[in-house]
Design an enzyme around this catalytic site. Structure first.
Site, mmCIF file in Angstrom:
data_model
loop_
_atom_site.group_PDB
_atom_site.id
_atom_site.type_symbol
_atom_site.label_atom_id
_atom_site.label_comp_id
_atom_site.label_asym_id
_atom_site.label_seq_id
_atom_site.Cartn_x
_atom_site.Cartn_y
_atom_site.Cartn_z
ATOM 1 N N ASP A 165 -5.421 -2.111 8.116
ATOM 2 C CA ASP A 165 -4.591 -0.906 8.107
ATOM 3 C C ASP A 165 -3.019 -1.795 6.738
ATOM 4 O OD1 ASP A 165 -3.825 1.690 7.774
ATOM 5 O OD2 ASP A 165 -2.023 1.533 9.021
ATOM 6 N N GLU A 168 -1.278 -2.852 1.431
ATOM 7 C CA GLU A 168 -1.027 -2.066 -0.144
ATOM 8 C C GLU A 168 -0.470 -3.683 -0.681
ATOM 9 O OE1 GLU A 168 -2.515 1.028 2.247
ATOM 10 O OE2 GLU A 168 -0.765 -0.493 2.102
ATOM 11 N N ASP A 262 -3.198 8.948 5.355
ATOM 12 C CA ASP A 262 -2.163 10.239 6.547
ATOM 13 C C ASP A 262 -2.473 11.505 6.221
ATOM 14 O OD1 ASP A 262 -1.821 7.320 8.055
ATOM 15 O OD2 ASP A 262 0.155 6.817 7.547
#
Length: 599
Positions: A165, A168, A262
């Site tokens: 997670d 980026e 999300d």
């Protein structure tokens, strides 16, 4: 210096069947080990399948990778819990973020080639544990460091998969401009506010191994971390890894599954999940899903029930929720539990078919979940259909996507379509047409196209249980009396899926119909392409069911491998489905089942 290894462009996926294809449960906010135990027990009590339980950053000590919260997730409690999961053929997956806490990282003079650089030193960002460094996954040195940390952690907690997670990569720290890259005129406008390229991420003036600028390589970060994580798990376990990544790029499907991020618990995002998943399948990332019942916001009973009716057919099926939301595990509401038992029961029956689709994705690049136009390109009316999808070429899912709906307006391409829920008589169309279908409160509409043969197994609460059951063949005849299908089997864990000389079995099924002076003969047969997977020598097909056989005023005669079946109990016809049961046809041996219809 080590060379940068470009991602291989081949259409391959390496993913653990037992983990990936079962149902997963996660929540940001599971408080402690007892909370995890309660969730697992809740699914067992409700008799809802559960393959894996996941931990978000709650298990970490202060948000640090490769650590455990000493109060709520101590090793002396978490390790026995994971061992109990494994004894029940269930799995445990944990989140990891790419950022390493500054104080936990090797000293600056020992970390050459490990972390992203800015202005000649390790770039310092900020995420959950505070000030952090970011591993530079372009560097072989950093990949080795990452693999070592994963292996050390797995000696304490043998996690079955890793969830990458914040890759980026995310960054909460304000930035100061350094050079012309930081003053770029390009802006991020996905939310309409024209954000700077450095917004919520590492500055684009950061430098990777060999002097590569973050400005040029930003979109590769998630891919490179996925590859490093995949390779680390493969080295540590010698099994096919399971990795889930939030950030992806071209060829990520070789290393990782993906999800939509999300998403909100809103009806609009339930519907939007379909086209997102279909797009990623076309991008070469077939293991794709959305957070079932929504991640943020308080969902409703109706929405959650409808979401699992759809989500059970996502290639990657996981429920995940944010910690401030009301609890929404599938057993919380009985109506949702009923939907889950029904939808996941069908998913688990379809596991042999879905896994065979995974083999197709691995060898040909074809998506698992497909837009209708993928299989019906000659029908221009399919081009805009984004509220339905196909699993493979044969299974059509037409979910409810609006609150209170009692019907679904579904598009059917030309041909025969049989309901998989009640095996009802076919919808037969000469040209594509929209059909209004009833929408029961506890299930989505799922149809099988005529011309397909589905290999099925019996449902179970884990994929391991389902894998041990006998097979059934469901033969859905096209109007000309033909059908075909295939079945791929391996252990789901060997590093190479269907590799040359590997331990795998592939069987092709075909069905043809002949009419000779009113005597109609329908014959289904198998052709064993390869049979080196040992269980194929003991796994059996116990039942063959036909949908679309003509009526038989004078009855049916059945021959198995040329021998007529005499026992009446082997033949039955219910709701238009003719079944031959009590069989014991070995998967790894060729066979023929012939049905003669007398008029």
């Amino acid at each position: 210096m080590a060379e940068i290894r470009p991602p291989r462009p081949r259409a391959k996926i390496f993913t653990n069947e037992n983990q990936n294809l079962g149902f997963h449960q996660c929540r940001y906010g599971y408080k402690n080990v007892a909370d995890l135990e309660g969730v697992v027990a809740g699914y067992a009590k409700a008799k809802i399948p559960l393959e894996s339980i996941w931990s978000d950053i709650d298990y970490m000590d202060g948000g640090q990778d490769f650590t455990l919260d000493p109060t709520n997730f101590p090793a002396n409690l978490l390790r026995p819990f994971v061992d109990r999961l494994h004894n029940n053929s269930q799995k445990y997956v944990v989140i990891i973020d790419p950022a390493i806490k500054k104080e936990a990282a090797p000293p600056q003079n020992e970390s050459v080639g490990l972390f992203l650089q800015r202005n000649g030193t390790n770039y310092v960002g900020r995420v959950w544990p505070g000030e952090v460094y970011y591993p530079d996954f372009m560097s072989a040195h950093a990949a080795e460091y990452w693999a070592r940390k994963i292996s050390e952690f797995r000696r304490t907690i043998p996690a079955d998969g890793l969830w990458c997670d914040m890759n980026e990569p995310s960054n909460f720290k304000d930035w100061e401009p350094l050079n012309e890259y930081d003053y770029s005129s390009y802006r991020i406008n996905n939310t309409g506010i024209h954000r700077n390229l450095n917004n919520k991420t590492v500055p684009v003036s950061t430098v990777h191994f060999n002097g590569v600028s973050e400005y040029d390589a930003h979109n590769l970060y998630g891919l490179l971390e996925s590859r490093a994580t995949h390779d680390a798990l493969l080295k540590d376990t010698a099994r096919r890894p399971f990795v889930l990544s939030r950030a992806t790029f071209v060829s990520s499907g070789r290393y990782t599954a993906h999800w939509t991020g999300d998403n909100d618990g809103r009806w609009e995002q339930l519907a939007q999940s379909i086209n997102t998943i279909l797009n990623f399948g076309l991008f070469g990332i077939p293991m794709m899903g959305a957070d079932i019942c929504g991640f943020t916001g308080n969902t409703t009973q109706d929405l959650c029930s409808r979401w699992i009716q759809l989500g059970a057919f996502y290639p990657f099926a996981r429920a995940h929720a944010e910690k401030t939301t009301a609890r929404r595990e599938l057993y919380v509401w009985e109506s949702t539990a009923q939907s889950a038992r029904k939808a996941l029961g069908m998913r688990y029956r379809l596991l042999p078919y879905i896994y065979t689709l995974m083999y197709e994705a691995h060898t040909t690049g074809s998506p698992i979940a497909r837009p209708l136009f993928f299989s019906y390109p000659q029908d221009a009316n399919t081009y805009g259909v984004d509220r339905q999808f196909l699993l493979g070429r044969g299974v059509l899912v037409s979910p409810v996507l609006e609150p209170g709906a009692t019907t679904v307006d579904a598009y059917f391409p030309a041909g025969r379509w049989f309901s998989l829920h009640d095996r009802s008589p076919a919808i037969t169309l000469q040209t594509g047409k929209r059909v209004t279908l009833p929408a029961p409160a506890d299930s989505a509409n799922v149809h099988l196209a005529g011309g397909n043969i589905l290999p099925l197994q019996q449902p179970g609460l884990t994929t391991s249980t389902a894998r041990q059951s006998e097979f059934h063949l469901l033969v859905a005849l096209a109007e000309n009396g033909t059908a075909s299908g295939k079945l791929f089997l391996d252990d789901g864990e060997s590093p190479e899926m269907g590799g040359v000389g590997g331990n795998w079995t592939l069987v092709r099924f075909s069905c043809n119909t002949e009419d000779s002076k009113g005597i109609i003969t329908t014959k289904v047969s198998s052709h064993v392409v390869q049979n080196s997977y040992a269980p194929s020598r003991t796994l059996v097909i116990g039942k063959v069911a036909f949908m679309g056989l003509p009526s038989a005023p004078k009855g049916f005669t059945v021959y198995v491998n040329g021998v007529e079946l005499k026992a009446a109990r082997t033949k039955s016809r219910t709701n238009g489905v003719f079944s031959v049961s009590g069989l014991s046809l070995l998967i790894g041996q060729q066979f023929e089942v012939k049905v003669v219809t007398s008029h």
